[in-house]
Design a protein around this motif. Structure first.
Motif, PDB file in Angstrom:
ATOM      1  N   GLY A 173       0.792  -1.218   0.000  1.00  0.00           N
ATOM      2  CA  GLY A 173       0.000   0.000   0.000  1.00  0.00           C
ATOM      3  C   GLY A 173       0.822   1.265   0.000  1.00  0.00           C
ATOM      4  O   GLY A 173       0.291   2.362  -0.205  1.00  0.00           O
ATOM      5  N   THR A 174       2.138   1.164   0.193  1.00  0.00           N
ATOM      6  CA  THR A 174       2.961   2.362   0.293  1.00  0.00           C
ATOM      7  C   THR A 174       3.053   3.126  -1.027  1.00  0.00           C
ATOM      8  O   THR A 174       3.283   4.335  -1.025  1.00  0.00           O
ATOM      9  CB  THR A 174       4.382   2.006   0.762  1.00  0.00           C
ATOM     10  N   SER A 175       2.884   2.439  -2.143  1.00  0.00           N
ATOM     11  CA  SER A 175       3.008   3.100  -3.439  1.00  0.00           C
ATOM     12  C   SER A 175       1.664   3.520  -4.029  1.00  0.00           C
ATOM     13  O   SER A 175       1.610   4.070  -5.129  1.00  0.00           O
ATOM     14  CB  SER A 175       3.729   2.180  -4.432  1.00  0.00           C
ATOM     15  N   ALA A 176       0.560   3.300  -3.295  1.00  0.00           N
ATOM     16  CA  ALA A 176      -0.770   3.639  -3.817  1.00  0.00           C
ATOM     17  C   ALA A 176      -0.908   5.134  -4.065  1.00  0.00           C
ATOM     18  O   ALA A 176      -1.374   5.568  -5.126  1.00  0.00           O
ATOM     19  CB  ALA A 176      -1.850   3.160  -2.857  1.00  0.00           C
ATOM     20  N   LEU A 177      -0.497   5.943  -3.081  1.00  0.00           N
ATOM     21  CA  LEU A 177      -0.613   7.391  -3.220  1.00  0.00           C
ATOM     22  C   LEU A 177       0.350   7.917  -4.278  1.00  0.00           C
ATOM     23  O   LEU A 177       0.008   8.808  -5.058  1.00  0.00           O
ATOM     24  CB  LEU A 177      -0.342   8.075  -1.885  1.00  0.00           C
ATOM     25  N   MET A 178       1.547   7.334  -4.340  1.00  0.00           N
ATOM     26  CA  MET A 178       2.508   7.742  -5.364  1.00  0.00           C
ATOM     27  C   MET A 178       1.934   7.536  -6.755  1.00  0.00           C
ATOM     28  O   MET A 178       2.034   8.406  -7.628  1.00  0.00           O
ATOM     29  CB  MET A 178       3.799   6.948  -5.216  1.00  0.00           C
ATOM     30  N   ALA A 179       1.325   6.373  -6.979  1.00  0.00           N
ATOM     31  CA  ALA A 179       0.737   6.095  -8.294  1.00  0.00           C
ATOM     32  C   ALA A 179      -0.335   7.121  -8.621  1.00  0.00           C
ATOM     33  O   ALA A 179      -0.393   7.634  -9.748  1.00  0.00           O
ATOM     34  CB  ALA A 179       0.148   4.686  -8.312  1.00  0.00           C
ATOM     35  N   ALA A 180      -1.190   7.438  -7.650  1.00  0.00           N
ATOM     36  CA  ALA A 180      -2.258   8.405  -7.895  1.00  0.00           C
ATOM     37  C   ALA A 180      -1.692   9.786  -8.210  1.00  0.00           C
ATOM     38  O   ALA A 180      -2.160  10.465  -9.124  1.00  0.00           O
ATOM     39  CB  ALA A 180      -3.182   8.474  -6.679  1.00  0.00           C
ATOM     40  N   GLU A 181      -0.685  10.211  -7.448  1.00  0.00           N
ATOM     41  CA  GLU A 181      -0.108  11.540  -7.664  1.00  0.00           C
ATOM     42  C   GLU A 181       0.569  11.654  -9.021  1.00  0.00           C
ATOM     43  O   GLU A 181       0.613  12.742  -9.604  1.00  0.00           O
ATOM     44  CB  GLU A 181       0.879  11.852  -6.539  1.00  0.00           C
ATOM     45  N   LEU A 182       1.089  10.543  -9.521  1.00  0.00           N
ATOM     46  CA  LEU A 182       1.738  10.557 -10.833  1.00  0.00           C
ATOM     47  C   LEU A 182       0.749  10.292 -11.967  1.00  0.00           C
ATOM     48  O   LEU A 182       1.139  10.257 -13.134  1.00  0.00           O
ATOM     49  CB  LEU A 182       2.862   9.514 -10.874  1.00  0.00           C
ATOM     50  N   GLY A 183      -0.525  10.088 -11.627  1.00  0.00           N
ATOM     51  CA  GLY A 183      -1.540   9.841 -12.638  1.00  0.00           C
ATOM     52  C   GLY A 183      -1.460   8.459 -13.240  1.00  0.00           C
ATOM     53  O   GLY A 183      -1.881   8.256 -14.387  1.00  0.00           O
ATOM     54  N   LEU A 184      -0.964   7.497 -12.464  1.00  0.00           N
ATOM     55  CA  LEU A 184      -0.765   6.148 -12.964  1.00  0.00           C
ATOM     56  C   LEU A 184      -1.765   5.177 -12.355  1.00  0.00           C
ATOM     57  O   LEU A 184      -2.280   5.383 -11.259  1.00  0.00           O
ATOM     58  CB  LEU A 184       0.656   5.663 -12.631  1.00  0.00           C
ATOM     59  N   GLY A 185      -2.024   4.092 -13.068  1.00  0.00           N
ATOM     60  CA  GLY A 185      -2.845   3.026 -12.532  1.00  0.00           C
ATOM     61  C   GLY A 185      -2.110   2.285 -11.429  1.00  0.00           C
ATOM     62  O   GLY A 185      -0.871   2.325 -11.343  1.00  0.00           O
ATOM     63  N   TYR A 186      -2.874   1.607 -10.577  1.00  0.00           N
ATOM     64  CA  TYR A 186      -2.287   0.904  -9.441  1.00  0.00           C
ATOM     65  C   TYR A 186      -2.890  -0.490  -9.358  1.00  0.00           C
ATOM     66  O   TYR A 186      -4.118  -0.662  -9.415  1.00  0.00           O
ATOM     67  CB  TYR A 186      -2.579   1.672  -8.152  1.00  0.00           C
ATOM     68  N   ALA A 187      -2.026  -1.478  -9.239  1.00  0.00           N
ATOM     69  CA  ALA A 187      -2.465  -2.869  -9.109  1.00  0.00           C
ATOM     70  C   ALA A 187      -1.934  -3.425  -7.800  1.00  0.00           C
ATOM     71  O   ALA A 187      -0.729  -3.312  -7.514  1.00  0.00           O
ATOM     72  CB  ALA A 187      -1.956  -3.707 -10.280  1.00  0.00           C
ATOM     73  N   PHE A 188      -2.824  -4.016  -7.015  1.00  0.00           N
ATOM     74  CA  PHE A 188      -2.443  -4.519  -5.691  1.00  0.00           C
ATOM     75  C   PHE A 188      -2.440  -6.044  -5.689  1.00  0.00           C
ATOM     76  O   PHE A 188      -3.396  -6.674  -6.130  1.00  0.00           O
ATOM     77  CB  PHE A 188      -3.410  -4.007  -4.625  1.00  0.00           C
ATOM     78  N   ALA A 189      -1.349  -6.627  -5.138  1.00  0.00           N
ATOM     79  CA  ALA A 189      -1.203  -8.080  -5.080  1.00  0.00           C
ATOM     80  C   ALA A 189      -1.929  -8.636  -3.867  1.00  0.00           C
ATOM     81  O   ALA A 189      -1.348  -8.823  -2.795  1.00  0.00           O
ATOM     82  CB  ALA A 189       0.273  -8.457  -5.049  1.00  0.00           C
ATOM     83  N   GLY A 190      -3.219  -8.892  -4.020  1.00  0.00           N
ATOM     84  CA  GLY A 190      -4.011  -9.415  -2.925  1.00  0.00           C
ATOM     85  C   GLY A 190      -3.626 -10.826  -2.524  1.00  0.00           C
ATOM     86  O   GLY A 190      -3.903 -11.248  -1.404  1.00  0.00           O
ATOM     87  N   PHE A 191      -2.946 -11.559  -3.401  1.00  0.00           N
ATOM     88  CA  PHE A 191      -2.528 -12.916  -3.066  1.00  0.00           C
ATOM     89  C   PHE A 191      -1.310 -12.901  -2.143  1.00  0.00           C
ATOM     90  O   PHE A 191      -0.960 -13.935  -1.568  1.00  0.00           O
ATOM     91  CB  PHE A 191      -2.220 -13.731  -4.330  1.00  0.00           C
ATOM     92  N   ILE A 192      -0.659 -11.755  -2.003  1.00  0.00           N
ATOM     93  CA  ILE A 192       0.447 -11.611  -1.061  1.00  0.00           C
ATOM     94  C   ILE A 192      -0.049 -11.047   0.266  1.00  0.00           C
ATOM     95  O   ILE A 192       0.296 -11.531   1.336  1.00  0.00           O
ATOM     96  CB  ILE A 192       1.555 -10.717  -1.645  1.00  0.00           C
ATOM     97  N   ASN A 193      -0.864 -10.010   0.192  1.00  0.00           N
ATOM     98  CA  ASN A 193      -1.323  -9.299   1.387  1.00  0.00           C
ATOM     99  C   ASN A 193      -2.815  -9.012   1.282  1.00  0.00           C
ATOM    100  O   ASN A 193      -3.222  -7.878   1.057  1.00  0.00           O
ATOM    101  CB  ASN A 193      -0.527  -7.997   1.548  1.00  0.00           C
ATOM    102  N   PRO A 194      -3.650 -10.039   1.437  1.00  0.00           N
ATOM    103  CA  PRO A 194      -5.094  -9.816   1.260  1.00  0.00           C
ATOM    104  C   PRO A 194      -5.669  -8.800   2.234  1.00  0.00           C
ATOM    105  O   PRO A 194      -6.593  -8.056   1.894  1.00  0.00           O
ATOM    106  CB  PRO A 194      -5.703 -11.215   1.469  1.00  0.00           C
ATOM    107  N   GLY A 195      -5.106  -8.738   3.432  1.00  0.00           N
ATOM    108  CA  GLY A 195      -5.636  -7.818   4.424  1.00  0.00           C
ATOM    109  C   GLY A 195      -5.386  -6.358   4.118  1.00  0.00           C
ATOM    110  O   GLY A 195      -6.072  -5.476   4.657  1.00  0.00           O
ATOM    111  N   GLY A 196      -4.424  -6.074   3.258  1.00  0.00           N
ATOM    112  CA  GLY A 196      -4.104  -4.687   2.930  1.00  0.00           C
ATOM    113  C   GLY A 196      -4.744  -4.175   1.656  1.00  0.00           C
ATOM    114  O   GLY A 196      -4.583  -3.000   1.302  1.00  0.00           O
ATOM    115  N   ALA A 197      -5.477  -5.026   0.957  1.00  0.00           N
ATOM    116  CA  ALA A 197      -5.982  -4.663  -0.373  1.00  0.00           C
ATOM    117  C   ALA A 197      -6.988  -3.525  -0.326  1.00  0.00           C
ATOM    118  O   ALA A 197      -6.903  -2.570  -1.111  1.00  0.00           O
ATOM    119  CB  ALA A 197      -6.603  -5.888  -1.039  1.00  0.00           C
ATOM    120  N   THR A 198      -7.957  -3.611   0.559  1.00  0.00           N
ATOM    121  CA  THR A 198      -9.037  -2.623   0.565  1.00  0.00           C
ATOM    122  C   THR A 198      -8.504  -1.224   0.833  1.00  0.00           C
ATOM    123  O   THR A 198      -8.813  -0.270   0.099  1.00  0.00           O
ATOM    124  CB  THR A 198     -10.096  -2.997   1.618  1.00  0.00           C
TER     125      THR A 198
END
Length: 335
Positions: A173-198
């Motif tokens: 989740g640390t790069s979620a805000l960075m992706a948004a600020e740069l106008g980029l899409g963000y994909a989260f690996a829920g199979f690694i960290n399901p609890g952090g996806a939402t």
């Protein structure tokens, strides 16, 4: 929802890496025919169980043998490479198949020896400069270096009118805000960290104004019991990796049945008491219900499936069942 696939080029029991790589290319054709939106190839090093160490090669082959599906990296591990080289490589892929290339960027360690072998500079400790690297890739794509910058004279985009679509991949989740600020899409690996996806995907969506991609591990079979059984191979592989490291190979279902405890076999593969599993397994209706709950919770527009299934026919059947139950539109491309 859009349905996509992340392909590891899994080495099946008794198989080898050449066959795994050919299967990974063939997966793009199957996914396109079933109506999947995109296929991404992972980057793994020093791994006996996965053959995809250079996603850009698989991207080129898969894009050449398909006509519609988007093809990309899930992800290029940018912390190991020169941003200029990555930009050049993906611009060349874009030139070959305009409008269909995704550059998924991530960062990860691959083990101390492999990390050293991949390191850009072995004379200094590795730096955590991922955001700067991403910005440098974008600057090469858009020619945004200041006039006095040493790279301003470089123009890898010369004669290439389109650009790859850039995504940031993460599992913390640390790069979620960075992706948004740069106008980029963000994909989260829920199979690694399901609890952090939402939290991560909602954070990105709130700033970006659109949903990202939730990547999950999923096994679909005709019945819940059969899917649970097929899922044992992935469970046992994770246990083998923890015990023996990168030499671990994918076990057959029968091998997994002998290696796993009953508790491991019975581990939840659906949302239980609000907790998301690392692996979803079930009949088509069961998996559809789980994915719909996850999509609603995260606000994503797309789900990307990872499927480590030891039997290639069962893996292909799983992908077909999922496409059918999610009612994605099959396409018969002209090749």
């Amino acid at each position: 929802m859009k349905l996509s696939l992340v392909e590891l080029a899994t080495v099946t029991p008794g198989g080898d890496k050449p066959q795994a790589l050919q299967d990974a290319v063939n997966a793009a054709r199957q996914a396109e025919d079933l109506g999947y939106h995109r296929i991404w190839y992972a980057e793994h090093h020093d791994a006996a169980s996965a053959a995809s160490s250079a996603p850009e090669i698989l991207i080129a082959l898969a894009a050449h043998t398909t006509s519609r599906i988007r093809v990309g990296s899930g992800a290029v591990l940018l912390n190991h490479y020169s941003p200029y080289k990555v930009a050049e490589t993906f611009l060349q892929l874009e030139a070959l198949t305009p409008g269909r290339i995704d550059l998924g960027l991530g960062r990860a360690t691959t083990g101390p020896v492999a990390d050293l072998a991949l390191r850009r500079d072995r004379n200094t400790p590795p730096a955590d400069d991922f955001e700067l690297q991403v910005q440098e890739v974008l600057a090469h794509f858009d020619r945004r270096f200041p006039a006095d910058h040493a790279f301003a004279r470089l123009n890898p985009t010369a004669g290439i009118p389109t650009r790859p679509e850039v995504w940031i991949l993460g599992s913390s989740g640390t790069s979620a805000l960075m992706a948004a600020e740069l106008g980029l899409g963000y994909a989260f690996a829920g199979f690694i960290n399901p609890g952090g996806a939402t939290r991560a995907l909602l954070r990105h969506g709130a700033y970006a104004g659109h949903g990202g991609i939730l990547s999950v591990s999923a096994v679909v079979a005709d019945t819940d019991a059969e899917a649970q059984r097929l899922n044992w191979s992935r469970t046992a592989l994770m246990a083998r990796l923890a015990r023996t490291g990168t030499a671990a190979q994918v076990p057959t279902v029968d091998e997994a049945a002998r290696e796993l405890t009953q508790a491991e076999k019975d581990a939840p593969t659906v949302i239980t008491d609000g907790h998301w599993p690392r692996q979803i397994a079930g009949s088509p209706s069961t998996v559809r219900d789980q994915l719909e709950q996850m999509v609603k919770a995260t606000g994503v527009e797309e789900v990307m499936i990872q499927d480590i299934i030891s039997d290639p026919q069962a893996r292909a059947h799983s992908r077909a069942l999922l496409a059918q139950v999610l009612d994605v539109t099959p396409v018969s491309p002209a090749r």
